[in-house]
Structures are given as C-alpha cells and as structure tokens.
Write a protein that holds these residues in place. Structure first.
Motif, PDB file in Angstrom:
ATOM      1  N   ASP A 126     -21.657 -11.887 -69.826  1.00  0.00           N
ATOM      2  CA  ASP A 126     -22.646 -11.422 -68.860  1.00  0.00           C
ATOM      3  C   ASP A 126     -22.764 -12.436 -67.720  1.00  0.00           C
ATOM      4  N   PRO A 127     -21.678 -12.569 -66.914  1.00  0.00           N
ATOM      5  CA  PRO A 127     -21.663 -13.585 -65.862  1.00  0.00           C
ATOM      6  C   PRO A 127     -22.832 -13.427 -64.880  1.00  0.00           C
ATOM      7  N   ALA A 128     -23.242 -14.547 -64.307  1.00  0.00           N
ATOM      8  CA  ALA A 128     -24.356 -14.574 -63.365  1.00  0.00           C
ATOM      9  C   ALA A 128     -24.059 -13.766 -62.100  1.00  0.00           C
ATOM     10  N   PHE A 129     -22.795 -13.757 -61.661  1.00  0.00           N
ATOM     11  CA  PHE A 129     -22.426 -13.054 -60.432  1.00  0.00           C
ATOM     12  C   PHE A 129     -21.340 -12.031 -60.716  1.00  0.00           C
ATOM     13  N   ALA A 130     -21.410 -10.901 -60.012  1.00  0.00           N
ATOM     14  CA  ALA A 130     -20.430  -9.825 -60.199  1.00  0.00           C
ATOM     15  C   ALA A 130     -19.065 -10.208 -59.628  1.00  0.00           C
ATOM     16  N   GLY A 131     -19.043 -11.043 -58.632  1.00  0.00           N
ATOM     17  CA  GLY A 131     -17.797 -11.454 -58.002  1.00  0.00           C
ATOM     18  C   GLY A 131     -18.086 -12.319 -56.792  1.00  0.00           C
ATOM     19  N   PRO A 132     -17.048 -12.689 -56.046  1.00  0.00           N
ATOM     20  CA  PRO A 132     -17.215 -13.584 -54.899  1.00  0.00           C
ATOM     21  C   PRO A 132     -18.102 -13.014 -53.790  1.00  0.00           C
ATOM     22  N   GLU A 133     -18.248 -11.710 -53.757  1.00  0.00           N
ATOM     23  CA  GLU A 133     -19.064 -11.079 -52.717  1.00  0.00           C
ATOM     24  C   GLU A 133     -20.506 -10.841 -53.153  1.00  0.00           C
ATOM     25  N   ASP A 134     -20.881 -11.271 -54.336  1.00  0.00           N
ATOM     26  CA  ASP A 134     -22.233 -11.071 -54.858  1.00  0.00           C
ATOM     27  C   ASP A 134     -23.254 -11.681 -53.883  1.00  0.00           C
ATOM     28  N   PRO A 135     -24.263 -10.900 -53.483  1.00  0.00           N
ATOM     29  CA  PRO A 135     -25.257 -11.401 -52.516  1.00  0.00           C
ATOM     30  C   PRO A 135     -26.009 -12.656 -52.993  1.00  0.00           C
ATOM     31  N   THR A 136     -26.290 -12.736 -54.272  1.00  0.00           N
ATOM     32  CA  THR A 136     -26.986 -13.924 -54.789  1.00  0.00           C
ATOM     33  C   THR A 136     -26.097 -15.154 -54.658  1.00  0.00           C
ATOM     34  N   LEU A 137     -24.818 -15.002 -54.946  1.00  0.00           N
ATOM     35  CA  LEU A 137     -23.872 -16.109 -54.798  1.00  0.00           C
ATOM     36  C   LEU A 137     -23.803 -16.553 -53.340  1.00  0.00           C
ATOM     37  N   LYS A 138     -23.699 -15.578 -52.437  1.00  0.00           N
ATOM     38  CA  LYS A 138     -23.642 -15.912 -51.010  1.00  0.00           C
ATOM     39  C   LYS A 138     -24.910 -16.637 -50.565  1.00  0.00           C
ATOM     40  N   ALA A 139     -26.054 -16.203 -51.094  1.00  0.00           N
ATOM     41  CA  ALA A 139     -27.319 -16.859 -50.751  1.00  0.00           C
ATOM     42  C   ALA A 139     -27.337 -18.298 -51.255  1.00  0.00           C
ATOM     43  N   LEU A 140     -26.840 -18.518 -52.472  1.00  0.00           N
ATOM     44  CA  LEU A 140     -26.804 -19.879 -53.021  1.00  0.00           C
ATOM     45  C   LEU A 140     -25.874 -20.780 -52.220  1.00  0.00           C
ATOM     46  N   VAL A 141     -24.742 -20.252 -51.785  1.00  0.00           N
ATOM     47  CA  VAL A 141     -23.833 -21.034 -50.936  1.00  0.00           C
ATOM     48  C   VAL A 141     -24.528 -21.355 -49.612  1.00  0.00           C
ATOM     49  N   GLY A 142     -25.275 -20.386 -49.085  1.00  0.00           N
ATOM     50  CA  GLY A 142     -26.049 -20.620 -47.861  1.00  0.00           C
ATOM     51  C   GLY A 142     -27.079 -21.726 -48.044  1.00  0.00           C
ATOM     52  N   VAL A 143     -27.770 -21.720 -49.169  1.00  0.00           N
ATOM     53  CA  VAL A 143     -28.736 -22.780 -49.474  1.00  0.00           C
ATOM     54  C   VAL A 143     -28.004 -24.122 -49.575  1.00  0.00           C
ATOM     55  N   GLY A 144     -26.848 -24.119 -50.218  1.00  0.00           N
ATOM     56  CA  GLY A 144     -26.050 -25.342 -50.313  1.00  0.00           C
ATOM     57  C   GLY A 144     -25.661 -25.866 -48.941  1.00  0.00           C
ATOM     58  N   PHE A 145     -25.334 -24.958 -48.021  1.00  0.00           N
ATOM     59  CA  PHE A 145     -24.976 -25.375 -46.669  1.00  0.00           C
ATOM     60  C   PHE A 145     -26.193 -25.964 -45.947  1.00  0.00           C
ATOM     61  N   MET A 146     -27.350 -25.372 -46.190  1.00  0.00           N
ATOM     62  CA  MET A 146     -28.571 -25.922 -45.589  1.00  0.00           C
ATOM     63  C   MET A 146     -28.839 -27.332 -46.123  1.00  0.00           C
ATOM     64  N   VAL A 147     -28.619 -27.534 -47.411  1.00  0.00           N
ATOM     65  CA  VAL A 147     -28.779 -28.867 -47.998  1.00  0.00           C
ATOM     66  C   VAL A 147     -27.795 -29.838 -47.333  1.00  0.00           C
ATOM     67  N   TYR A 148     -26.550 -29.387 -47.126  1.00  0.00           N
ATOM     68  CA  TYR A 148     -25.570 -30.226 -46.433  1.00  0.00           C
ATOM     69  C   TYR A 148     -26.086 -30.595 -45.043  1.00  0.00           C
ATOM     70  N   LEU A 149     -26.603 -29.611 -44.299  1.00  0.00           N
ATOM     71  CA  LEU A 149     -27.078 -29.879 -42.939  1.00  0.00           C
ATOM     72  C   LEU A 149     -28.223 -30.890 -42.926  1.00  0.00           C
ATOM     73  N   VAL A 150     -29.149 -30.760 -43.872  1.00  0.00           N
ATOM     74  CA  VAL A 150     -30.241 -31.728 -43.966  1.00  0.00           C
ATOM     75  C   VAL A 150     -29.676 -33.112 -44.285  1.00  0.00           C
ATOM     76  N   GLY A 151     -28.782 -33.182 -45.261  1.00  0.00           N
ATOM     77  CA  GLY A 151     -28.166 -34.452 -45.623  1.00  0.00           C
ATOM     78  C   GLY A 151     -27.375 -35.044 -44.470  1.00  0.00           C
ATOM     79  N   ALA A 152     -26.644 -34.204 -43.738  1.00  0.00           N
ATOM     80  CA  ALA A 152     -25.862 -34.678 -42.595  1.00  0.00           C
ATOM     81  C   ALA A 152     -26.780 -35.220 -41.508  1.00  0.00           C
ATOM     82  N   THR A 153     -27.920 -34.569 -41.311  1.00  0.00           N
ATOM     83  CA  THR A 153     -28.890 -35.044 -40.321  1.00  0.00           C
ATOM     84  C   THR A 153     -29.433 -36.415 -40.715  1.00  0.00           C
TER      85      THR A 153
END
Length: 169
Positions: A126-153
């Motif tokens: 019962d995997p957490a995500f249906a596949g690479p296009e799963d909206p929740t996965l994309k949202a988590l990657v987006g959050v990760g990118f925001m964390v990167y931007l804060v860290g980069a700043t």
C-alpha cells in the motif's frame, strides 16, 4: 527483500550510495553550515553524490532514457560547477555563492528520487504515492524546494556577512 522492493542489484547499490551521500550532506550542513570538499562530510557527500548520479545513468528499470537520467546529468553538471567554483577560492566573488548554493541544490536533487522511489514502494502492498505524478508527492517536492530556498537564502546571507567582517591579520 530486493524483489519485494522491486530493486535490482545496481538499484540497491545506487540507493545505498545515495543514503550515504544524503547523510554526509546533512552532517556537513549541520556542522559547517554548508557542503564543501574541504571537510570530510562534504567530500564524502560530493564523491557519493557523483557515484549515485553515475550509477543512476545505468538504471533502465522503467524503459529508456527518462527524467531520472536527466536529473542525474543535471546533478553531475551542478556538482562540476560547484567544484570548479570552490577551486577558484573561498572568497573569489561569485564563485563562493556558486559553490555553496550549488552543492546545496544537489542535496535537494536527492530528495526528488528519494521521495519518489521510497513513496511508490513503501509501505509494502500500500505505497504512499500512486506514482511519480501523484499530487501529494509533487506537493512534498515543492515543500522540499521551499526548504532549499530558505536554506539558500540563509547561506547567501552568511556569505555576504562574512565578506563584511574586517580581516584580522
């Protein structure tokens, strides 16, 4: 266990290399505020990230050349640019920013396949995500990118502040 996770031997080696790289990158950030080859965890991070990217180029589990291969090539290019910038000197203008932010960007790059591959395989049955296009996965990657931007700043501000400090001879 490898069959349950749908991992080849190369996939297992690739994953192990990535785990070591990510741990070393986190240690480098926690200890030094940045990733760089002048520290042991930074050097381990860079070497294992290169090895992860190279091994990733030979994994064709889901067909031919695709987005994971593009990410591997992009990672190698960014690592090469960061390494080159780091060699130019710790205070050589823009080079310092390119090195520090480039290495940190590659740590974000690890997040993408890490979340994708883990989340589409686990929990077993019962995997957490249906596949690479799963909206929740994309949202988590987006959050990760925001964390990167804060860290980069934060890293960029720290570099800028260090340039304003008087040099003590």
């Amino acid at each position: 266990m490898l069959e349950l996770l749908n991992l080849s031997v190369l996939g297992t080696v690739h994953t192990a290399l990535a785990i070591v790289a990510v741990i070393a990158g986190i240690v480098a950030l926690a200890r030094h505020g940045e990733i760089g080859t002048s520290t042991r965890p930074g050097l381990v991070y860079v070497l294992f990230t290169v090895a992860t990217s190279v091994t990733g180029l030979f994994i064709f589990r889901h067909g031919g050349f695709g987005p994971p291969h593009v990410l591997s090539i992009t990672t190698l290019v960014v690592i090469a640019l960061a390494w080159w910038a780091e060699r130019r000197g710790r205070s050589a203008g823009l080079s310092r920013y390119v090195a520090v932010l480039g290495y940190s960007l590659t740590l974000f790059f690890h997040l993408i396949p890490g979340l994708t591959k883990t989340g589409t395989r686990l929990p077993l049955g019962d995997p957490a995500f249906a596949g690479p296009e799963d909206p929740t996965l994309k949202a988590l990657v987006g959050v990760g990118f925001m964390v990167y931007l804060v860290g980069a700043t934060v890293q960029a501000a720290r570099i800028r502040r260090s340039r304003r400090l008087p040099v003590i001879a």
